[in-house]
Design an enzyme around this catalytic site. Structure first.
Site, mmCIF file in Angstrom:
data_model
loop_
_atom_site.group_PDB
_atom_site.id
_atom_site.type_symbol
_atom_site.label_atom_id
_atom_site.label_comp_id
_atom_site.label_asym_id
_atom_site.label_seq_id
_atom_site.Cartn_x
_atom_site.Cartn_y
_atom_site.Cartn_z
ATOM 1 N N GLU A 99 0.990 -1.229 -0.069
ATOM 2 C CA GLU A 99 -0.084 -0.003 -0.110
ATOM 3 C C GLU A 99 0.846 1.151 -0.117
ATOM 4 O OE1 GLU A 99 -2.502 -0.810 3.535
ATOM 5 O OE2 GLU A 99 -3.753 -2.422 2.426
ATOM 6 N N CYS B 170 -2.435 8.980 3.191
ATOM 7 C CA CYS B 170 -2.191 8.663 1.805
ATOM 8 C C CYS B 170 -3.301 8.830 0.944
ATOM 9 C CB CYS B 170 -1.910 7.008 1.692
ATOM 10 S SG CYS B 170 -3.258 5.996 2.412
HETATM 11 P P1 NAD Z 1 8.520 5.044 4.339
HETATM 12 O O1 NAD Z 1 8.295 4.217 3.185
HETATM 13 O O2 NAD Z 1 9.585 6.315 4.513
HETATM 14 O O3 NAD Z 1 8.602 4.194 5.528
HETATM 15 C C1 NAD Z 1 7.489 3.086 6.103
HETATM 16 C C2 NAD Z 1 8.299 2.234 6.624
HETATM 17 O O4 NAD Z 1 9.352 1.453 5.788
HETATM 18 C C3 NAD Z 1 9.047 2.619 7.877
HETATM 19 O O5 NAD Z 1 8.752 1.688 9.090
HETATM 20 C C4 NAD Z 1 10.429 2.423 7.439
HETATM 21 O O6 NAD Z 1 11.358 2.469 8.579
HETATM 22 C C5 NAD Z 1 10.451 1.316 6.476
HETATM 23 N N1 NAD Z 1 11.874 1.302 5.580
HETATM 24 C C6 NAD Z 1 12.232 2.493 4.927
HETATM 25 N N2 NAD Z 1 13.121 1.718 3.991
HETATM 26 C C7 NAD Z 1 13.336 0.546 4.225
HETATM 27 C C8 NAD Z 1 13.804 -0.510 3.378
HETATM 28 N N3 NAD Z 1 14.883 -0.143 2.627
HETATM 29 N N4 NAD Z 1 13.679 -1.700 3.941
HETATM 30 C C9 NAD Z 1 12.744 -2.179 4.839
HETATM 31 N N5 NAD Z 1 11.872 -0.931 5.511
HETATM 32 C C10 NAD Z 1 12.157 0.287 5.187
HETATM 33 O O7 NAD Z 1 6.928 5.861 4.335
HETATM 34 P P2 NAD Z 1 6.644 6.773 5.553
HETATM 35 O O8 NAD Z 1 7.211 8.149 5.315
HETATM 36 O O9 NAD Z 1 6.742 6.123 7.041
HETATM 37 O O10 NAD Z 1 5.073 6.950 5.296
HETATM 38 C C11 NAD Z 1 4.583 7.883 4.207
HETATM 39 C C12 NAD Z 1 4.283 6.961 3.174
HETATM 40 O O11 NAD Z 1 3.377 6.093 3.235
HETATM 41 C C13 NAD Z 1 3.668 8.012 2.208
HETATM 42 O O12 NAD Z 1 4.232 7.782 0.706
HETATM 43 C C14 NAD Z 1 1.897 7.551 2.047
HETATM 44 O O13 NAD Z 1 1.205 7.809 0.914
HETATM 45 C C15 NAD Z 1 2.272 5.952 2.241
HETATM 46 N N6 NAD Z 1 1.078 5.466 2.933
HETATM 47 C C16 NAD Z 1 0.245 4.781 1.964
HETATM 48 C C17 NAD Z 1 -0.839 4.177 2.459
HETATM 49 C C18 NAD Z 1 -1.591 3.238 1.714
HETATM 50 O O14 NAD Z 1 -2.593 2.709 2.249
HETATM 51 N N7 NAD Z 1 -1.530 3.066 0.218
HETATM 52 C C19 NAD Z 1 -1.285 4.405 3.665
HETATM 53 C C20 NAD Z 1 -0.516 5.014 4.680
HETATM 54 C C21 NAD Z 1 0.721 5.832 4.160
#
Ligand code: NAD
Length: 486
Positions: free
Chosen positions: A254, A288
């Site tokens: 997501e 999101c």
């Molecule tokens: P992010 O991708 O920076 O981080 C999300 C998670 O992934 C965190 O726990 C982070 O530590 C981990 N992470 C980061 N790099 C990684 C890697 N290389 N390997 C494994 N894990 C890793 O996202 P964010 O800033 O926490 O959240 C915001 C984003 O999430 C926005 O783009 C938003 O649109 C999206 N989002 C989508 C939905 C949906 O349902 N489509 C819902 C909520 C948020």
């Protein structure tokens, strides 16, 4: 100051390497917790505990017993409602009413709804003919995928994490959860809940840390993780997908969005203004499904822009439990810097700043927090970065349109495809458009109205797969066919 530990095999533990990181309040930038970071060895222990539980006490439970335990989790979250509200407010800085009306009740519902779903799922069978005339019967059985790695973001931490943990456990899997480094509190609290209702050790594990070269990466690369479910940025999803390719692990993603809100001149004007206001600015724009591109039919364009401006200028910044405040900060200094860079870019690209664009005045004790003004722009071409790229802040660009075909084309002219919200009293047109707009979720005269039984997910760069109701079973179980010669 809180001391936040990992939760591995039913116990709260510090990381083997002894590393910690600070969790800061979005309201003041003060350190509110010291979090124990999980290293590679800790992640391995968590995964192996989850694997053992899969084949141990948890795997031996009947579905009824498992479901009863999950109802217990939902009830315990409800009993400890205020603890979860306080923890989520501390982590995110968002207003109390967002916690009490959405984030925490949805967390409890995620366990209850998927317990209900798994109890009621039908199984598939096919009777086939054979040359000897006796026939054969095929039937499908669903088995858990195994150990599921859950990686969650910070914007609605408890809701989004439990949205994955609930169905994973309902289906009989075990999980290792990596919450965002920005929001470690409620996931850790859930460990206490799991212990107090008697979820067997190792079924639910929490590891804290970051992404690259930290707990997130260690988890996604671990060969004993059978599937990975992730919510976060599209860019991160790409990195996780390449990790999952090794070992052919399934993924459910997501991801980001740059969603269009569409308002026709025949819409209920006040409802549309309220709806777009919520979709652009709720949770300080960190949703999101939020609307960062708004298209308004030309006859009501000026009136709509002015009405949205009035609402944006009426927000009251302050602490989550301040009865005179209704608006919170961004999650972190880093995220504020990103959002402010887009505010500057909008001006460079020639936007008319209808309102906002800067940092609001807040009481001195909150001055170091990550506050930004809700911001509205007009006048940019569709090619502008702030119209094309996900900002994830309290902002939107509004543009007039003249026809249905034009606005469908504008809505689709983006790499993301998560959701859209359409405001009109012409429902024939709304249904027609819903089939033409390339997104996973269309709301008509509403926004963020969620029934957890429905498919949820994004098209294009916004995700892979659908979760929700029986759709979650496609990811959290494996279907096996059994063929019986009669
Ligand atoms: P992010 O991708 O920076 O981080 C999300 C998670 O992934 C965190 O726990 C982070 O530590 C981990 N992470 C980061 N790099 C990684 C890697 N290389 N390997 C494994 N894990 C890793 O996202 P964010 O800033 O926490 O959240 C915001 C984003 O999430 C926005 O783009 C938003 O649109 C999206 N989002 C989508 C939905 C949906 O349902 N489509 C819902 C909520 C948020």
């Amino acid at each position: 100051m809180q001391n936040i530990k990992n939760f591995i095999n039913g116990e709260f533990v510090v990381g083997a390497e002894g590393k910690t990181f600070d969790k800061r309040s979005p309201l003041t930038n003060q350190v509110i917790a010291s979090v124990h970071e999980a290293g590679r060895a800790d992640v391995d222990r968590a995964v192996m505990a989850a694997r053992q539980a899969l084949h141990g006490e948890w795997g031996a439970l009947t579905m009824e017993q498992r479901v009863d335990l999950l109802y217990g989790v939902a009830n315990e979250i409800t009993r400890r409602f205020e603890d979860f509200v306080d923890a989520e407010m501390a982590d995110t800085g968002q207003p109390r009413h967002v916690m009490t009306h959405a984030f925490i009740p949805r967390g409890a519902a995620n366990f209850k709804v998927f317990a209900d779903v798994i109890k009621n799922v039908p199984s598939e069978s096919f009777r086939m003919d054979t040359p000897d005339g006796r026939g054969a019967l095929n039937y499908a059985i669903r088995v858990p995928k195994g150990v599921v790695g859950v990686i969650a973001p910070w914007n609605a931490p408890f809701l989004l994490m439990t949205w994955k943990v609930g169905p994973a456990l309902a289906c009989g899997n075990t999980v290792v959860v990596k919450p965002s480094e920005e929001t470690p509190l409620t996931t850790t609290l859930l460990g206490e809940v799991m212990n107090s209702v008697g979820i067997p050790k190792g079924v639910f594990n929490v590891i804290h840390g970051f992404g690259p070269d930290s707990a997130g990466e260690f988890l996604t690369h671990h060969p004993k993780v059978d599937a990975i479910t992730f919510t976060g940025e599209t860019r991160t999803g790409t990195a996780i997908m390449s990790a999952a390719a090794k070992g052919m692990r399934d993924v459910s993603f997501e991801l980001g969005g740059k969603n269009a809100g569409i308002v026709f001149a025949d819409a209920d004007f006040d409802a549309a203004v309220d709806g777009i206001f919520r979709s652009a600015f709720l949770n300080s724009g960190q949703v999101c499904l939020g609307t960062e591109r708004v298209y308004v039919e030309r006859p009501i364009f000026e009136k709509f822009v002015n009405a949205l401006k009035d609402k944006a200028e009426a927000v009251k910044f302050g602490r989550p439990d301040d009865p005179n405040a209704n608006y919170g900060p961004l999650i972190s200094a880093e995220h504020k810097e990103k959002v402010m860079s887009y505010y500057a870019k909008a001006v460079e690209e020639g936007a008319t700043v209808v309102t906002g664009g800067g940092v609001p005045e807040v009481p001195a004790e909150l001055a170091a927090g990550h506050w930004v003004q809700p911001t509205i722009w007009t006048g940019l071409p569709e090619t502008a970065a702030v119209v094309q790229e996900e900002i994830f802040g309290p902002c939107c660009h509004i543009r007039p349109f003249d026809s249905e075909d034009e606005v469908v084309q504008l809505a689709n002219a983006n790499d993301y495809g998560l959701s859209t919200t359409i405001w009109t009293t012409n429902l024939t047109r709304a249904h027609r458009m819903a089939a033409r707009i390339e997104v996973g979720i269309t709301w008509i005269n509403s926004w963020f109205l969620r029934d957890l039984r429905t498919p949820f997910g994004g098209s294009k760069q916004s995700g892979i797969g659908r979760e929700g109701g029986v759709h979650s079973l496609e990811f959290y179980t494996e279907t096996r066919n059994v063929c019986v010669k009669l």
